[in-house]
Motif scaffolding. Structure first.
Motif, short mmCIF file in Angstrom:
data_model
loop_
_atom_site.label_atom_id
_atom_site.label_comp_id
_atom_site.label_asym_id
_atom_site.label_seq_id
_atom_site.Cartn_x
_atom_site.Cartn_y
_atom_site.Cartn_z
N GLY B 14 -4.23 -1.81 -7.66
CA GLY B 14 -5.26 -2.82 -7.39
C GLY B 14 -5.06 -4.16 -8.09
O GLY B 14 -6.00 -4.94 -8.17
N LYS B 15 -3.86 -4.41 -8.59
CA LYS B 15 -3.61 -5.70 -9.27
C LYS B 15 -3.81 -6.87 -8.30
O LYS B 15 -4.56 -7.80 -8.59
N THR B 16 -3.14 -6.79 -7.16
CA THR B 16 -3.21 -7.89 -6.19
C THR B 16 -4.60 -7.98 -5.58
O THR B 16 -5.13 -9.08 -5.40
N THR B 17 -5.21 -6.85 -5.30
CA THR B 17 -6.57 -6.84 -4.73
C THR B 17 -7.55 -7.49 -5.70
O THR B 17 -8.36 -8.33 -5.30
N THR B 18 -7.46 -7.12 -6.97
CA THR B 18 -8.34 -7.71 -7.98
C THR B 18 -8.07 -9.21 -8.10
O THR B 18 -9.01 -10.00 -8.14
N ASN B 41 7.27 -8.99 -4.04
CA ASN B 41 6.67 -8.76 -2.71
C ASN B 41 5.85 -9.95 -2.24
O ASN B 41 5.62 -10.12 -1.04
N ARG B 42 5.37 -10.74 -3.17
CA ARG B 42 4.62 -11.97 -2.90
C ARG B 42 3.40 -11.76 -2.00
O ARG B 42 3.08 -12.62 -1.17
N ALA B 43 2.74 -10.63 -2.13
CA ALA B 43 1.59 -10.33 -1.25
C ALA B 43 0.45 -11.32 -1.49
O ALA B 43 -0.15 -11.80 -0.53
N LEU B 44 0.17 -11.62 -2.74
CA LEU B 44 -0.94 -12.54 -3.05
C LEU B 44 -0.59 -13.96 -2.61
O LEU B 44 -1.42 -14.65 -2.02
N HIS B 45 0.62 -14.37 -2.87
CA HIS B 45 1.08 -15.71 -2.49
C HIS B 45 1.02 -15.86 -0.96
O HIS B 45 0.56 -16.86 -0.43
#
Lengths: 115, 217
Positions: B14-18, B41-45
């Protein structure tokens, strides 16, 4: 403590009279920080390995084969109109070996002579 | 000024979700902050660049540890808060993000792997605190909580390991998943309430600046 006061001021919390908890002192400068982390954690890999550009120079591979094998390769080369090296490298490629495209070409003096 | 790093060497905790929720709600508040995605993975970016709908959020992606260290230092000079999301495996970029941080937030779900890697990550924070000669506090936030004995046991394990656990917890919320595809930030509901609670708790701990409106009030 001077650095803590700096943080406090930057957050502007004095304006609202909030009680602060001190922040840690600032992290070391970036270059030193990476060096410290590398020393503290020598087995940690980079998040992404940068591709290395290798100079793919030609080199030699000597094979000690039976005369009959060499003759068989030569016969196939003759039949297919290619070099013996091509017979070997194309077979290796078909077997899944990552042969460089340049090694699949006819680069013999005969071919160069045809140019 | 402060750098808040989201870290856990376990992926999918949950790092990116948070980070996504925190960033979206901070943007709603008009906070002066930047997001750095240090995960290859650059999901947040990607989400911020392509899907996010809301006030502009300054965001960068950098996974190379040398460039990351410089980017964090540069961003902390420019903004009141820097949020750094890291990769879910042990790597130098994550270590640099932890060593640069003023606080580390460790999301943790209720599984053996999560608990194991949470302890490892907290140990890494401690070790890097010693290395950099500065106290870097680490806070565990339980994620994907359901009212089951498993969740209660996981929370107990975190406390027994001597880790500082936040009062805020995140439930399994459809909104967290939906926003990854809609780009819209929930403005009501449990996902929103839980994230607001997290921001308040982080502020009460003194590791995040107050909202702009409150400072000016």
């Amino acid at each position: 403590m001077a650095s803590c006061r700096k943080h406090v001021s930057a957050w502007g919390r004095n304006d609202v009279g909030t009680k602060f908890k001190p922040l840690p002192p600032p992290a070391p400068d970036p270059a030193n920080l990476v060096e410290l982390v590398r020393r503290a954690d020598p087995t940690a890999p980079p998040a992404r390995v940068e591709p290395t550009v290798r100079n793919d120079e030609p080199t030699t591979l000597n094979l000690r084969l039976r005369m009959s094998s060499v003759e068989a390769i030569g016969a196939v080369a003759e039949e297919r109109g290619m070099t013996m090296k091509q017979v070997v490298t194309l077979a290796l490629r078909d077997a899944g070996v990552a042969v460089a495209p340049e090694d699949l070409e006819d680069r013999s003096t005969k071919r160069r002579g045809r140019r | 000024m402060p750098v808040l790093t989201l870290a856990n060497s376990k992926g999918g905790c949950g790092k990116t979700t948070t980070g996504r929720m925190m960033a979206a709600l901070l943007a709603m508040e008009g906070a002066d902050f930047a997001v750095i995605d240090a995960d290859p993975n650059r999901a947040l970016h990607r989400w911020l660049a392509n899907l996010y709908e809301g006030s502009e959020i300054i965001h960068k992606a950098e996974e190379n540890e040398d460039r990351l260290a410089h980017l964090i230092a540069e961003m902390r000079e420019r903004h009141a808060l820097v949020l750094v999301d890291t990769a879910g495996f042990e790597n130098l970029g994550s270590s640099v993000a932890i060593a640069s941080a003023d606080a580390v937030l460790i999301p943790c779900m209720s599984s053996e792997a999560d608990l194991f890697e949470t302890r490892r990550t907290a140990e890494k924070v401690r070790s890097l605190s010693v290395t950099t000669r500065r106290k870097i506090p680490a806070y565990v936030v339980m994620n994907g909580i359901r009212a089951t004995s498993v969740s209660a046991y996981a929370a107990q394990q975190v406390q027994e390991a001597g880790l500082q656990m936040l009062k805020t917890t995140f439930g399994r919320r459809a909104d967290f998943e939906a926003m990854t595809l809609t780009g819209k930030t929930p403005r009501t509901g449990e996902a929103w309430r839980e994230t607001m609670k997290l921001l308040r708790e982080m502020r009460s701990l003194g590791v995040m600046p107050e909202a702009r409106e409150r400072v000016g009030a």
